[in-house]
Scaffold this motif. Structure first.
Motif, PDB file in Angstrom:
ATOM      1  N   ALA A   1       4.123  10.883  -2.318  1.00  0.00           N
ATOM      2  CA  ALA A   1       4.316   9.688  -2.092  1.00  0.00           C
ATOM      3  C   ALA A   1       5.764   9.045  -1.507  1.00  0.00           C
ATOM      4  O   ALA A   1       6.597   9.537  -1.769  1.00  0.00           O
ATOM      5  CB  ALA A   1       4.162   8.617  -3.286  1.00  0.00           C
TER       6      ALA A   1
ATOM      7  N   LYS B   1       1.669  16.879  -0.770  1.00  0.00           N
ATOM      8  CA  LYS B   1       1.318  15.556  -0.391  1.00  0.00           C
ATOM      9  C   LYS B   1       2.268  14.677  -1.384  1.00  0.00           C
ATOM     10  O   LYS B   1       2.209  15.011  -2.375  1.00  0.00           O
ATOM     11  CB  LYS B   1      -0.148  15.192  -0.483  1.00  0.00           C
ATOM     12  CG  LYS B   1      -0.255  13.720   0.317  1.00  0.00           C
ATOM     13  CD  LYS B   1      -1.804  13.426   0.126  1.00  0.00           C
ATOM     14  CE  LYS B   1      -2.124  12.124   0.851  1.00  0.00           C
ATOM     15  NZ  LYS B   1      -3.682  11.881   0.822  1.00  0.00           N
TER      16      LYS B   1
ATOM     17  N   MET C   1       0.922  -1.260   0.027  1.00  0.00           N
ATOM     18  CA  MET C   1      -0.002   0.170  -0.116  1.00  0.00           C
ATOM     19  C   MET C   1       0.760   1.213   0.115  1.00  0.00           C
ATOM     20  O   MET C   1       2.030   1.352   0.848  1.00  0.00           O
ATOM     21  CB  MET C   1      -1.046   0.227   1.256  1.00  0.00           C
ATOM     22  CG  MET C   1      -2.007   1.107   1.310  1.00  0.00           C
ATOM     23  SD  MET C   1      -2.961   1.210   2.745  1.00  0.00           S
ATOM     24  CE  MET C   1      -1.843   1.243   4.036  1.00  0.00           C
ATOM     25  N   GLN C   2       0.571   2.086  -0.948  1.00  0.00           N
ATOM     26  CA  GLN C   2       1.304   3.464  -0.977  1.00  0.00           C
ATOM     27  C   GLN C   2       1.028   4.166   0.293  1.00  0.00           C
ATOM     28  O   GLN C   2       0.072   4.511   0.583  1.00  0.00           O
ATOM     29  CB  GLN C   2       0.964   4.007  -2.364  1.00  0.00           C
ATOM     30  CG  GLN C   2       2.086   5.170  -2.564  1.00  0.00           C
ATOM     31  CD  GLN C   2       3.189   4.925  -3.043  1.00  0.00           C
ATOM     32  OE1 GLN C   2       3.462   4.289  -3.932  1.00  0.00           O
ATOM     33  NE2 GLN C   2       4.397   5.091  -2.150  1.00  0.00           N
ATOM     34  N   GLN C   3       2.099   4.932   0.869  1.00  0.00           N
ATOM     35  CA  GLN C   3       2.106   5.767   1.879  1.00  0.00           C
ATOM     36  C   GLN C   3       2.505   7.046   1.590  1.00  0.00           C
ATOM     37  O   GLN C   3       3.217   7.343   0.545  1.00  0.00           O
ATOM     38  CB  GLN C   3       2.826   5.387   3.086  1.00  0.00           C
ATOM     39  CG  GLN C   3       2.711   3.844   3.318  1.00  0.00           C
ATOM     40  CD  GLN C   3       3.452   3.346   4.702  1.00  0.00           C
ATOM     41  OE1 GLN C   3       3.102   3.752   5.678  1.00  0.00           O
ATOM     42  NE2 GLN C   3       4.433   2.767   4.402  1.00  0.00           N
ATOM     43  N   SER C   4       1.911   8.125   2.221  1.00  0.00           N
ATOM     44  CA  SER C   4       2.367   9.560   1.926  1.00  0.00           C
ATOM     45  C   SER C   4       2.639  10.453   3.100  1.00  0.00           C
ATOM     46  O   SER C   4       2.539  10.099   4.055  1.00  0.00           O
ATOM     47  CB  SER C   4       0.991  10.325   1.382  1.00  0.00           C
ATOM     48  OG  SER C   4       0.332   9.494   0.360  1.00  0.00           O
TER      49      SER C   4
ATOM     50  N   LYS D   1       4.562  12.366   8.941  1.00  0.00           N
ATOM     51  CA  LYS D   1       4.852  11.126   8.283  1.00  0.00           C
ATOM     52  C   LYS D   1       3.765   9.918   8.379  1.00  0.00           C
ATOM     53  O   LYS D   1       2.512  10.388   8.870  1.00  0.00           O
ATOM     54  CB  LYS D   1       6.056  10.708   8.984  1.00  0.00           C
ATOM     55  CG  LYS D   1       7.230  11.543   9.075  1.00  0.00           C
ATOM     56  CD  LYS D   1       8.330  10.837   9.893  1.00  0.00           C
ATOM     57  CE  LYS D   1       9.093   9.782   9.098  1.00  0.00           C
ATOM     58  NZ  LYS D   1      10.292   9.333   9.737  1.00  0.00           N
ATOM     59  N   PRO D   2       3.673   9.005   7.774  1.00  0.00           N
ATOM     60  CA  PRO D   2       2.621   8.205   7.422  1.00  0.00           C
ATOM     61  C   PRO D   2       2.283   7.599   8.748  1.00  0.00           C
ATOM     62  O   PRO D   2       1.129   6.942   8.969  1.00  0.00           O
ATOM     63  CB  PRO D   2       3.104   6.851   6.298  1.00  0.00           C
ATOM     64  CG  PRO D   2       4.030   7.622   5.790  1.00  0.00           C
ATOM     65  CD  PRO D   2       4.767   8.723   6.542  1.00  0.00           C
ATOM     66  N   ASP D   3       3.217   7.442   9.851  1.00  0.00           N
ATOM     67  CA  ASP D   3       2.658   6.887  11.054  1.00  0.00           C
ATOM     68  C   ASP D   3       2.170   7.946  12.158  1.00  0.00           C
ATOM     69  O   ASP D   3       2.303   7.636  13.407  1.00  0.00           O
ATOM     70  CB  ASP D   3       4.043   6.238  11.743  1.00  0.00           C
ATOM     71  CG  ASP D   3       5.359   7.194  12.037  1.00  0.00           C
ATOM     72  OD1 ASP D   3       5.003   8.347  11.623  1.00  0.00           O
ATOM     73  OD2 ASP D   3       6.110   6.783  12.709  1.00  0.00           O
ATOM     74  N   ASN D   4       2.177   9.135  11.398  1.00  0.00           N
ATOM     75  CA  ASN D   4       1.536  10.424  12.293  1.00  0.00           C
ATOM     76  C   ASN D   4       2.641  10.983  13.154  1.00  0.00           C
ATOM     77  O   ASN D   4       2.216  11.837  14.089  1.00  0.00           O
ATOM     78  CB  ASN D   4       0.285   9.773  13.183  1.00  0.00           C
ATOM     79  CG  ASN D   4      -1.071   9.905  12.358  1.00  0.00           C
ATOM     80  OD1 ASN D   4      -0.980  10.484  11.436  1.00  0.00           O
ATOM     81  ND2 ASN D   4      -2.221   9.576  13.058  1.00  0.00           N
TER      82      ASN D   4
ATOM     83  N   SER E   1       8.278   5.847   0.628  1.00  0.00           N
ATOM     84  CA  SER E   1       8.314   4.253   0.757  1.00  0.00           C
ATOM     85  C   SER E   1       9.573   4.294   1.717  1.00  0.00           C
ATOM     86  O   SER E   1      10.188   5.131   2.107  1.00  0.00           O
ATOM     87  CB  SER E   1       8.606   3.666  -0.497  1.00  0.00           C
ATOM     88  OG  SER E   1       9.887   4.058  -1.164  1.00  0.00           O
TER      89      SER E   1
ATOM     90  N   GLY F   1       4.637  -1.713  -1.923  1.00  0.00           N
ATOM     91  CA  GLY F   1       4.889  -1.526  -0.398  1.00  0.00           C
ATOM     92  C   GLY F   1       4.767  -2.959   0.082  1.00  0.00           C
ATOM     93  O   GLY F   1       4.692  -2.927   1.487  1.00  0.00           O
TER      94      GLY F   1
END
Length: 239
Positions: A88, A86, A1-4, A30-33, A90, A119
């Protein structure tokens, strides 16, 4: 899954718990908040909140408000927006192969191999080495692993389970010296060899299986020298 990765830039007031600062900053979500706030000085963020439970962003004409919370800790930015975007993102790391699913690069990062394209991620056993060979079944790279012996298995555990390969390797290999019954091997906080007949059970040492001990059980070459499967065995000077 693509993260942003989300980026917000502006001249604003930054409040970290009870500390407030003003200036033109860039905030990264970051993607993990995790929220990182950078100003013009140094390479470290001027404020941050790691893995926030929630991050809320509101934007209107010329302004924005960002609020992040983790337990009792808070981080907020409020002021004039000069830009937001925003992107993408990885995982990144040394390339170890090509993803057969999307042709993206497979990279090794931390304890996993991850595809920078789709991903997909595959956890690595401890001390595993990614080889130049590929699995004949799925096309992923194979791993060289030392787990009581030398094994080469597929990177994807769902394609080829290392636990199953180890169990098959040692199935019926060792005999209980007490009753002569073959020892079963199962994972239980490590590999364990157990006699179902008399109950004898030992955790298999972390090492490569070697010559038999005089007591009848196998020995293993470990970082601390040879060890018998039975830690109380005195015939080999095991400890």
């Amino acid at each position: 899954m693509q993260q942003s990765l989300r980026v917000y830039a502006g001249r604003c007031t930054v409040t970290e718990n009870d500390t407030t600062q003003d200036g033109a900053v860039v905030a990264l979500v970051k993607p993990d908040n995790t929220v990182l706030v950078h100003d013009a000085s140094g390479y470290q963020p001027s404020a941050w909140l790691t893995r926030a439970d929630a991050v809320q962003v509101e934007r209107d004409d010329g302004g924005f408000r960002l609020r992040a919370r983790k337990g009792s800790d808070t981080l907020s930015l409020s002021g004039e927006s000069v830009g937001h975007a925003k992107f993408a993102v990885s995982a990144s790391g040394p390339r170890v192969g090509t993803c057969p699913k999307c042709d993206g690069a497979l990279v090794r990062e931390r304890g996993a191999v991850t595809c920078v394209g789709c991903g997909d991620s595959y956890p690595l056993p401890r001390d595993a080495t990614v080889t130049d060979d590929t699995c004949e079944t799925c096309g992923l790279p194979t791993l060289s692993v030392e787990d009581q012996d030398h094994f080469e298995v597929c990177l994807d555990r769902d394609c080829e389970s290392l636990d199953d390969v180890v169990r098959e390797r040692f199935a019926g290999e060792w005999t209980c010296p007490g009753c002569g019954t073959g020892l079963d091997t199962e994972r239980d906080r490590g590999l364990r060899a157990t006699c179902e007949e008399c109950g004898r059970s030992h955790v298999v040492p972390s090492g490569i299986v070697s010559d038999p001990c005089e007591c009848g059980l196998p020995t293993f070459e470990t970082a601390d020298g040879p060890r018998c499967l039975d830690p109380s065995c005195e015939l080999t000077g095991a400890h």
